[in-house]
Design an enzyme around this catalytic site. Sequence first.
Site, short mmCIF file in Angstrom:
data_model
loop_
_atom_site.label_atom_id
_atom_site.label_comp_id
_atom_site.label_asym_id
_atom_site.label_seq_id
_atom_site.Cartn_x
_atom_site.Cartn_y
_atom_site.Cartn_z
N LYS A 1 0.74 -1.24 -0.15
CA LYS A 1 -0.18 -0.23 -0.25
C LYS A 1 0.67 1.11 0.08
O LYS A 1 0.73 2.05 -0.84
CB LYS A 1 -0.97 -0.02 1.34
CG LYS A 1 -1.90 -0.89 1.27
CD LYS A 1 -2.86 -0.95 2.53
CE LYS A 1 -2.29 -0.74 3.87
NZ LYS A 1 -1.64 -2.02 4.46
N ARG B 1 -9.48 0.45 9.61
CA ARG B 1 -8.85 -1.08 9.91
C ARG B 1 -10.03 -1.76 10.69
O ARG B 1 -9.59 -2.97 11.10
CB ARG B 1 -7.49 -0.92 10.72
CG ARG B 1 -6.39 -0.84 9.69
CD ARG B 1 -5.22 -0.44 10.32
NE ARG B 1 -4.03 -1.28 10.23
CZ ARG B 1 -3.06 -0.71 9.81
NH1 ARG B 1 -2.93 0.50 9.28
NH2 ARG B 1 -1.76 -1.41 9.52
N ARG C 1 0.23 -9.11 13.55
CA ARG C 1 -0.59 -8.32 12.66
C ARG C 1 -1.33 -8.94 11.60
O ARG C 1 -2.53 -8.43 11.32
CB ARG C 1 0.64 -7.34 11.93
CG ARG C 1 1.19 -6.51 12.96
CD ARG C 1 2.60 -5.88 12.64
NE ARG C 1 2.35 -5.06 11.69
CZ ARG C 1 3.31 -4.71 10.52
NH1 ARG C 1 4.47 -5.35 10.51
NH2 ARG C 1 3.13 -3.86 9.62
N ARG D 1 11.90 -2.10 11.16
CA ARG D 1 11.00 -1.57 11.95
C ARG D 1 10.81 -2.58 13.07
O ARG D 1 10.78 -3.72 13.06
CB ARG D 1 9.53 -1.63 11.19
CG ARG D 1 9.28 -0.19 10.88
CD ARG D 1 8.24 0.06 9.88
NE ARG D 1 6.92 -0.43 10.25
CZ ARG D 1 5.84 -0.52 9.45
NH1 ARG D 1 5.74 0.20 8.26
NH2 ARG D 1 4.79 -0.79 10.06
N ARG E 1 12.16 -6.53 5.16
CA ARG E 1 12.05 -5.26 4.89
C ARG E 1 12.98 -4.50 5.85
O ARG E 1 13.01 -4.47 6.98
CB ARG E 1 10.66 -4.72 5.24
CG ARG E 1 10.45 -3.34 4.93
CD ARG E 1 8.96 -3.00 4.74
NE ARG E 1 8.27 -2.90 5.95
CZ ARG E 1 7.15 -2.50 6.12
NH1 ARG E 1 6.30 -2.08 5.20
NH2 ARG E 1 6.34 -2.65 7.35
P1 AMP Z 1 1.23 0.56 9.00
O1 AMP Z 1 2.36 1.19 8.70
O2 AMP Z 1 0.08 0.90 8.41
O3 AMP Z 1 1.56 -0.96 9.00
O4 AMP Z 1 0.81 0.77 10.54
C1 AMP Z 1 1.87 0.53 11.67
C2 AMP Z 1 1.04 0.34 13.01
O5 AMP Z 1 0.56 1.67 13.17
C3 AMP Z 1 -0.09 -0.74 13.13
O6 AMP Z 1 0.30 -1.92 13.32
C4 AMP Z 1 -1.03 -0.29 14.10
O7 AMP Z 1 -0.28 -0.29 15.37
C5 AMP Z 1 -0.95 1.42 13.72
N1 AMP Z 1 -1.91 1.76 13.12
C6 AMP Z 1 -1.93 2.32 11.68
N2 AMP Z 1 -3.07 2.64 11.39
C7 AMP Z 1 -3.88 2.28 12.15
C8 AMP Z 1 -5.23 2.12 12.17
N3 AMP Z 1 -5.99 2.73 11.02
N4 AMP Z 1 -5.81 1.82 13.34
C9 AMP Z 1 -5.28 1.32 14.29
N5 AMP Z 1 -3.88 1.23 14.53
C10 AMP Z 1 -3.37 1.71 13.27
#
Ligand code: AMP
Length: 215
Positions: A13, A88, A171, A160, A127
């Site tokens: 994404k 989400r 996740r 990360r 990654r």
């Molecule tokens: P991402 O980079 O989109 O994978 O997001 C990294 C982390 O940020 C996720 O594993 C969640 O802990 C938090 N996060 C990001 N977006 C959301 C969301 N819409 N709702 C809840 N937690 C989020």
Amino acid sequence: MQIILFGAPGVGKGTQAKILSQKFNIKHISTGDILRDSVARKTELGLAAKEVMNRGDLVSDSLMGGLVKETLENMDYKNGFILDGFPRTIEQCNIMDSIFEELSITNPFFIILEADSNIIVSRLTQRRFCNKCETIVNLNDIPDVNTCPNCGAVNSFIERKDDNIEVVKKRLNIYQETTLPVVDYYKKKYKVAILNGTDPVERVTENIINELVTV
Ligand code: AMP
């Protein structure tokens, strides 16, 4: 052009959102990036989110709703935006609906990228980010795992915290159980396209653009 880019962690994404936002001159709103920036700056939001993110859990719906609302309210998105990482949960869908209604955002396009979970696990655990130029690489795809192919920095890669294998599995479970129901919710409301996220990056971009121009 208002796009919601949806899919499991690691499906691509972020990569696609960056390309599309440049190509169409639209804003890229990545909730993960905003949270990571808040953690780095040790803001109130960052302090609340840090441990939750490191564990691979979801940050609370109310915090996320506030963050997205504030971001959209303070942003010039007249050309459009691409939302990456939100919603989400079903509750976040409800929150998003009311934000969109308030801001008169009426016709978002919902794009889902799909990938097999084994591929995702491999992508995420390999990654790395270059801490010099911020390029994202996959160790499987570069000639020298110690050298950034973009800026040439040596030993500059960082992982990360939530990309280690245990957290990645968690996740993905959360994605299956809590996030995937969002798809059915949106299929009833908006135009939805489901695309293969494991195609080469350029092909995925092309497929997304084809979907966008046919509406
Ligand atoms: P991402 O980079 O989109 O994978 O997001 C990294 C982390 O940020 C996720 O594993 C969640 O802990 C938090 N996060 C990001 N977006 C959301 C969301 N819409 N709702 C809840 N937690 C989020």
